[in-house]
Scaffold this active site. Structure first.
Site, PDB file in Angstrom:
ATOM      1  N   ARG A 161     -17.680 -59.322  15.295  1.00 22.14           N
ATOM      2  CA  ARG A 161     -17.219 -58.284  15.622  1.00 22.14           C
ATOM      3  C   ARG A 161     -18.415 -57.509  16.070  1.00 22.14           C
ATOM      4  O   ARG A 161     -19.517 -57.697  15.670  1.00 22.14           O
ATOM      5  CB  ARG A 161     -16.782 -58.513  14.586  1.00 22.14           C
ATOM      6  CG  ARG A 161     -15.717 -59.329  13.668  1.00 22.14           C
ATOM      7  CD  ARG A 161     -15.266 -59.132  12.119  1.00 22.14           C
ATOM      8  NE  ARG A 161     -14.807 -60.419  11.919  1.00 22.14           N
ATOM      9  CZ  ARG A 161     -15.153 -61.401  11.173  1.00 22.14           C
ATOM     10  NH1 ARG A 161     -16.211 -61.784  11.211  1.00 22.14           N
ATOM     11  NH2 ARG A 161     -14.012 -62.535  10.878  1.00 22.14           N
ATOM     12  N   LYS A 184     -17.393 -60.995   7.101  1.00 23.12           N
ATOM     13  CA  LYS A 184     -15.976 -60.748   6.823  1.00 23.12           C
ATOM     14  C   LYS A 184     -16.300 -61.199   4.630  1.00 23.12           C
ATOM     15  O   LYS A 184     -16.195 -62.785   5.228  1.00 23.12           O
ATOM     16  CB  LYS A 184     -15.137 -60.207   6.445  1.00 23.12           C
ATOM     17  CG  LYS A 184     -14.668 -59.969   7.823  1.00 23.12           C
ATOM     18  CD  LYS A 184     -12.947 -59.589   7.490  1.00 23.12           C
ATOM     19  CE  LYS A 184     -12.583 -58.670   9.377  1.00 23.12           C
ATOM     20  NZ  LYS A 184     -11.281 -58.895   9.490  1.00 23.12           N
ATOM     21  N   HIS A 252     -13.713 -55.070  21.062  1.00 25.51           N
ATOM     22  CA  HIS A 252     -12.362 -55.734  20.270  1.00 25.51           C
ATOM     23  C   HIS A 252     -12.224 -57.238  20.964  1.00 25.51           C
ATOM     24  O   HIS A 252     -12.142 -58.165  20.338  1.00 25.51           O
ATOM     25  CB  HIS A 252     -11.664 -56.408  18.425  1.00 25.51           C
ATOM     26  CG  HIS A 252     -11.418 -57.109  17.494  1.00 25.51           C
ATOM     27  ND1 HIS A 252     -12.937 -58.018  16.879  1.00 25.51           N
ATOM     28  CD2 HIS A 252     -10.714 -57.274  17.372  1.00 25.51           C
ATOM     29  CE1 HIS A 252     -12.054 -58.584  15.996  1.00 25.51           C
ATOM     30  NE2 HIS A 252     -10.923 -58.913  16.327  1.00 25.51           N
ATOM     31  N   ARG A 255     -14.437 -60.705  22.580  1.00 23.24           N
ATOM     32  CA  ARG A 255     -14.867 -61.527  21.221  1.00 23.24           C
ATOM     33  C   ARG A 255     -13.397 -62.085  21.621  1.00 23.24           C
ATOM     34  O   ARG A 255     -13.827 -63.453  20.985  1.00 23.24           O
ATOM     35  CB  ARG A 255     -14.799 -60.698  19.422  1.00 23.24           C
ATOM     36  CG  ARG A 255     -14.195 -61.775  18.513  1.00 23.24           C
ATOM     37  CD  ARG A 255     -14.250 -61.012  17.271  1.00 23.24           C
ATOM     38  NE  ARG A 255     -13.519 -61.622  15.957  1.00 23.24           N
ATOM     39  CZ  ARG A 255     -14.070 -62.491  15.353  1.00 23.24           C
ATOM     40  NH1 ARG A 255     -15.928 -62.649  15.348  1.00 23.24           N
ATOM     41  NH2 ARG A 255     -14.184 -63.113  13.921  1.00 23.24           N
ATOM     42  N   HIS A 278     -13.399 -67.047  11.316  1.00 29.01           N
ATOM     43  CA  HIS A 278     -11.732 -67.063  10.814  1.00 29.01           C
ATOM     44  C   HIS A 278     -12.528 -68.037   9.269  1.00 29.01           C
ATOM     45  O   HIS A 278     -12.718 -69.257   9.234  1.00 29.01           O
ATOM     46  CB  HIS A 278     -10.893 -67.992  11.638  1.00 29.01           C
ATOM     47  CG  HIS A 278     -10.914 -66.786  11.963  1.00 29.01           C
ATOM     48  ND1 HIS A 278     -10.219 -67.443  13.660  1.00 29.01           N
ATOM     49  CD2 HIS A 278     -11.397 -65.666  13.111  1.00 29.01           C
ATOM     50  CE1 HIS A 278     -10.285 -66.343  13.815  1.00 29.01           C
ATOM     51  NE2 HIS A 278     -10.505 -64.974  14.121  1.00 29.01           N
ATOM     52  N   TYR A 287      -4.908 -68.454  19.489  1.00 28.89           N
ATOM     53  CA  TYR A 287      -5.751 -68.614  20.667  1.00 28.89           C
ATOM     54  C   TYR A 287      -4.784 -69.534  21.901  1.00 28.89           C
ATOM     55  O   TYR A 287      -5.023 -69.903  22.688  1.00 28.89           O
ATOM     56  CB  TYR A 287      -7.880 -68.914  20.886  1.00 28.89           C
ATOM     57  CG  TYR A 287      -7.734 -67.275  20.006  1.00 28.89           C
ATOM     58  CD1 TYR A 287      -7.982 -66.141  20.785  1.00 28.89           C
ATOM     59  CD2 TYR A 287      -8.568 -67.381  19.106  1.00 28.89           C
ATOM     60  CE1 TYR A 287      -8.421 -65.869  20.078  1.00 28.89           C
ATOM     61  CE2 TYR A 287      -8.837 -66.254  18.074  1.00 28.89           C
ATOM     62  CZ  TYR A 287      -9.014 -65.432  19.213  1.00 28.89           C
ATOM     63  OH  TYR A 287      -9.456 -64.403  18.821  1.00 28.89           O
TER      64      TYR A 287
END
Length: 306
Positions: A161, A184, A252, A255, A278, A287
């Site tokens: 990110r 995150k 982004h 990524r 994730h 994806y």
């Protein structure tokens, strides 16, 4: 007349404080949740004809929940945004019920509105490479151009990110073959660093006129402070316009491109999930939907009977 009592305002503030302290929620998340909860409480105050109090909120039933959702949709809120607001309300009620011991099932059982899943929009491989090359032409100073290339190379080459790339410090360089990234929720992961990414960062370090101390940011702005995400976004925006790429070609998107191109070349979802950081495999599975959509597009355009 205020539609929210002091008691409800205090409850919301306490919940948000707990998110900051325990869940390490980002400032943007806190702001969004605060808006969602205050909007919900204000509606309930209007719905009941008096300032929303803890007692009236605890008595929220399915009819009231449906009325709130209908009101939000009528004022133009998208199904996706309403789903997020409902998630914030449920999280708040779950925390509150556990703390004060009441039954929140009417709120927690409210069904989220259906919305189409937004698919990632990656670039094709040639476009991703061209975008990185074009970014180098945007900054007037050689060292700043090298810096911007190093950042976008990390986004595409490592799946970082932009906030993760910009949080690197001088201590992280020279970059190792396996880089520890804090993502995150303060979740840590290890990502491999391609030689081309390490070389790009080293090229920037050699040219950078700033003193890259161990505790300071690795990527610096022209005045010596931490590089802002806006600077990279501006460089990518200029580069994509020059190349004629769509507005979805953002930092982004690099990524997203990292993940999609790995999947195209046989990468498995679990590995890609770990590389991206994730929390849920469901997020990574988006994806596969991108892959399926592209396969069907090729099929329709190419098959003689299609």
């Amino acid at each position: 007349m205020s539609l929210i009592s002091a008691g409800v305002s205090d409850l919301i503030a306490t919940w948000l404080d707990s998110l900051r302290a325990l869940d390490d929620a980002s400032p943007a998340t806190i702001t969004a949740y605060q808006g969602d909860l205050l909007g919900f409480a204000a509606f309930m105050g209007s719905y009941h004809g008096a300032a929303a109090s803890p007692a009236t909120l605890r008595g929220t039933d399915l009819t009231a929940m449906r009325a709130w959702m209908a009101h939000e949709r009528a004022r133009g809120l998208s199904a996706r945004s309403l789903a997020r607001a409902l998630s914030a309300v449920k999280s708040f009620f779950g925390w509150w019920a556990e703390r004060d011991g009441f039954d929140p099932s009417n709120v927690l059982s409210t069904r989220s509105p259906r919305h189409r899943r937004k698919l990632p929009r990656p670039l094709v491989e040639d476009a991703a490479k061209s975008l990185i090359s074009q970014v180098e032409l945007q900054a007037p100073q050689d060292w700043a151009a090298a810096r911007d290339v190093a950042v976008v190379t990390l986004l595409y080459g490592c799946g970082l990110r932009i906030s993760e790339a910009l949080s690197l410090t001088g201590r992280d360089a020279p970059l190792p073959e396996m880089l520890r990234v804090v993502g995150k929720g303060r979740k840590e992961r290890q990502v491999p660093v391609l030689p081309v990414a390490r070389q790009a960062v080293e090229h920037y370090r050699r040219l950078c006129p700033q003193d890259l101390t161990a505790d300071g940011p690795l990527f610096r702005g022209v005045r010596g402070g931490a590089l802002s995400a806006g600077t990279i976004q501006k460089a990518v925006r200029a580069a994509r316009q020059q190349l004629g790429l769509p507005s979805t070609a953002t930092p982004h998107a690099l990524r997203h491109s990292f993940a999609t191109h790995l999947l195209n070349r046989g990468g498995d979802l679990r590995t890609i999930q770990e590389l991206l950081g994730h929390a849920s495999l469901n997020t990574t599975e988006a994806y596969t939907a991108v892959n399926s959509a592209r396969l069907m597009d090729v099929y329709r355009k190419s098959h003689p009977r299609a």
